[in-house]
Design a protein around this motif. Structure first.
Motif, PDB file in Angstrom:
ATOM      1  N   ASP A 197     107.050 -33.216  54.554  1.00 21.21           N
ATOM      2  CA  ASP A 197     108.193 -33.631  54.603  1.00 21.21           C
ATOM      3  C   ASP A 197     108.837 -33.887  53.310  1.00 21.21           C
ATOM      4  O   ASP A 197     108.417 -34.734  52.597  1.00 21.21           O
ATOM      5  N   MET A 198     110.217 -33.325  52.791  1.00 21.11           N
ATOM      6  CA  MET A 198     110.557 -33.473  51.725  1.00 21.11           C
ATOM      7  C   MET A 198     111.349 -34.718  51.512  1.00 21.11           C
ATOM      8  O   MET A 198     111.382 -35.107  50.263  1.00 21.11           O
ATOM      9  N   ASN A 199     111.692 -35.358  52.708  1.00 24.25           N
ATOM     10  CA  ASN A 199     112.162 -36.743  52.453  1.00 24.25           C
ATOM     11  C   ASN A 199     111.300 -37.700  51.793  1.00 24.25           C
ATOM     12  O   ASN A 199     111.582 -38.428  51.049  1.00 24.25           O
ATOM     13  N   GLY A 234     109.899 -23.553  44.936  1.00 23.98           N
ATOM     14  CA  GLY A 234     111.447 -23.527  45.206  1.00 23.98           C
ATOM     15  C   GLY A 234     111.543 -23.044  46.802  1.00 23.98           C
ATOM     16  O   GLY A 234     112.431 -23.670  47.351  1.00 23.98           O
ATOM     17  N   GLU A 235     110.689 -22.152  47.491  1.00 17.62           N
ATOM     18  CA  GLU A 235     110.960 -21.807  48.823  1.00 17.62           C
ATOM     19  C   GLU A 235     110.412 -23.106  49.467  1.00 17.62           C
ATOM     20  O   GLU A 235     111.088 -22.846  50.362  1.00 17.62           O
ATOM     21  N   ALA A 239     113.685 -25.028  51.500  1.00 19.27           N
ATOM     22  CA  ALA A 239     113.518 -24.173  52.858  1.00 19.27           C
ATOM     23  C   ALA A 239     114.686 -24.672  53.885  1.00 19.27           C
ATOM     24  O   ALA A 239     115.193 -23.922  54.571  1.00 19.27           O
ATOM     25  N   SER A 240     114.903 -25.959  53.856  1.00 18.61           N
ATOM     26  CA  SER A 240     115.826 -26.709  54.889  1.00 18.61           C
ATOM     27  C   SER A 240     117.332 -26.362  54.486  1.00 18.61           C
ATOM     28  O   SER A 240     117.644 -26.112  53.158  1.00 18.61           O
ATOM     29  N   LYS A 244     119.207 -26.706  50.371  1.00 21.32           N
ATOM     30  CA  LYS A 244     120.031 -25.464  50.120  1.00 21.32           C
ATOM     31  C   LYS A 244     121.310 -25.819  49.543  1.00 21.32           C
ATOM     32  O   LYS A 244     121.705 -25.402  48.540  1.00 21.32           O
ATOM     33  N   LEU A 245     122.136 -26.385  50.512  1.00 19.24           N
ATOM     34  CA  LEU A 245     123.324 -27.109  50.111  1.00 19.24           C
ATOM     35  C   LEU A 245     123.290 -28.192  48.791  1.00 19.24           C
ATOM     36  O   LEU A 245     124.243 -27.965  48.191  1.00 19.24           O
TER      37      LEU A 245
END
Lengths: 250, 246
Positions: A197-199, A234-235, A239-240, A244-245
């Motif tokens: 989970d990136m969060n 990076g990938e 990813a989400s 990206k935004l």
């Protein structure tokens, strides 16, 4: 401090971990991250001895876990707490009995002392008035809190969390993440969290180990992970759509 | 090869099960809970089966005695011998293998797939012993009482049907029950019961403990546990009969 040196693990023909070495520091939340199937859960299970490594060393404060017999391993295990992906609470026991379980087995406390300790742990994870509920009556977030309360009941030196946010909404995830980090700092313990989970990475990633196809691909912290030019990271990180935004805005 | 692997793993697990418990008090408490769960919980089904079993043996024996040279008390005698030697210890063990065996395998199997066994191991607890030993000890202790209870009810079921249908008189039936009684028959039945108690707890515990996967595998483990413990009961029954009666 937990150190793993050159550990490898295969299941049959499939090599899951290849020569992984990491140093997990005390007083920090150490994150093991990676995509599904990368070997991060196998790594944590190897560290706690639920899987036997094929080669390499696992050192708990310089005590070689791999070469210990089962009796000595059990002694080490009494110094660690673990929060499982599905909480792994004992369904036949109430919340209070779940948290009291390790105390009954090892603490030598009186019933009232144990009850005080249980209430303290439950209060610490912000779970009150749930003592007599059964795990099936709790929400996912509450189950995780009970899992944490049970893990810290014996004042562990090492805390392991396997996907602590799986199945939780973003707000509860952040609460659980912060709780894990607070406990790590408060008790000055070595905490290892497995997550994708990136969060969580951005919230509590004081030290991060990125596992890619069974190998330690990269290590750093939550600041450096956004700046690395490593393609695989990076990938994973971007990813989400939201990440990206964010990246495009910077 | 597969059979050798399972035998080896089963005996390794049993070695772990009978190693020194972490805390005797907890094991003792769990053993009492298991006695209630496995023992008292089985009383109802054992009573129903035993009563009807005794009744059917009595009717079948009576219906097969044509010759006037065979005394009427033979019905009571045959019922007693059948119930004590075979029906109570073996048939009830097979029934309990289904009831208790599937219960144990599914309980431990569910704990395995939901990582509760891993949680025990992480706490430094010998999970194989913690989960299995109280069940085995409870069954070893309580099953002989269940079987004696079944024997009594089996013979009582035969008496009810004998008296109510008039196949034989109450006195003849009771005389038959007492005729040429050998106390060793009870010993033989109880030896079998104790061995079967070990089989119907340890084999399902083994299948539950090594469950891998999810709900589907728990169901399969439960089925395997019942099948293999039933086969083991039949094989052990033959071996013990050969050893003790011949």
């Amino acid at each position: 401090m937990i150190e793993v040196k050159n550990i490898s693990k295969a299941f049959g023909e499939k090599q899951v971990l290849k020569d992984v070495s990491c140093l997990f520091e005390r007083g920090k939340t150490n994150l093991i991250i990676g995509a599904s199937g990368s070997g991060k859960s196998v790594l944590i299970k190897c560290i706690v001895g639920l899987h036997e490594v094929d080669k390499g060393e696992i050192l708990y404060d310089n005590r070689d876990f791999k070469s210990m017999d089962i009796v000595k391993r059990r002694e080490i295990r009494r110094e660690l707490g673990m929060l499982f992906q599905a909480s792994a609470l004992f369904d036949s026991l109430t919340v209070e009995q779940n948290v009291m379980f390790p105390l009954i087995m090892y603490s030598g406390m009186s019933k009232s002392e144990m009850l005080d300790r249980v209430n303290f742990c439950l209060k610490r994870v912000n779970l009150v008035n749930a003592n007599h509920l059964y795990p099936a009556e709790l929400s996912g977030g509450m189950q995780k809190r009970v899992g944490i309360a049970r893990a810290i009941a014996l004042n562990p030196k090492y805390l392991f969390c396997d996907e602590p946010n799986s199945g939780l909404d973003p707000q509860t995830s952040i609460l659980i993440d912060n709780l894990i980090q607070e406990i790590t700092h408060e008790y000055d313990i070595t905490t290892i969290v497995v997550t994708h989970d990136m969060n969580s990475v951005m919230e509590i990633g004081e030290k991060i180990f990125f596992i890619y196809k069974g190998e330690l691909w990269w290590k750093g912290d939550k600041n450096s992970i956004l700046e690395t030019d490593n393609k695989e990271i990076g990938e994973f990180v971007y990813a989400s759509h939201i990440m990206k935004l964010l990246k495009s805005k910077h | 090869m597969n059979i050798v692997f399972h035998f080896g793993r089963y005996f390794i697990m049993m070695y772990r099960v009978f190693s020194k418990p972490e805390k005797f008090g907890i094991y003792r408490e769990n053993t009492f809970k298991e006695m209630i769960s496995l023992g008292i919980g089985s009383m109802g089904i054992v009573a129903i089966i035993s009563l009807f079993m005794g009744a059917v043996i009595t009717i079948q024996t009576a219906s097969n005695i044509d010759s006037p040279w065979i005394p009427s008390y033979t019905v009571g005698f045959t019922t007693r011998q059948s119930v004590i030697l075979e029906f109570s210890p073996t048939i009830i063990a097979l029934i309990l293998a289904g009831k208790i065996g599937s219960n144990i395998a599914s309980e431990i199997g569910t704990m395995r797939v939901t990582e509760q066994i891993d949680a025990l191991e992480i706490m430094g607890i010998n999970s194989a012993s913690y989960l299995t030993l109280p069940k085995i000890i409870a069954a070893l202790f309580i099953n002989p009482f269940i079987i004696i209870y079944s024997m009594f009810l089996g013979m009582f079921g035969g008496w009810i049907v004998a008296v109510s249908t008039g196949i034989v008189t109450s006195n003849q039936y009771i005389y038959g029950l007492q005729y040429d009684f050998k106390p060793f028959d009870i010993t033989y039945a109880l030896i079998k019961t104790v061995v079967f108690a070990f089989v119907i707890t340890s084999i399902p515990a083994y299948h539950g403990y090594y469950t891998r996967g999810g709900a589907l595998e728990v169901g399969r483990s439960s089925t395997r546990a019942v099948v293999y413990s039933s086969i083991a009961i039949l094989v052990v029954n033959y071996l013990l009969t050969q050893l003790l009666l011949i």
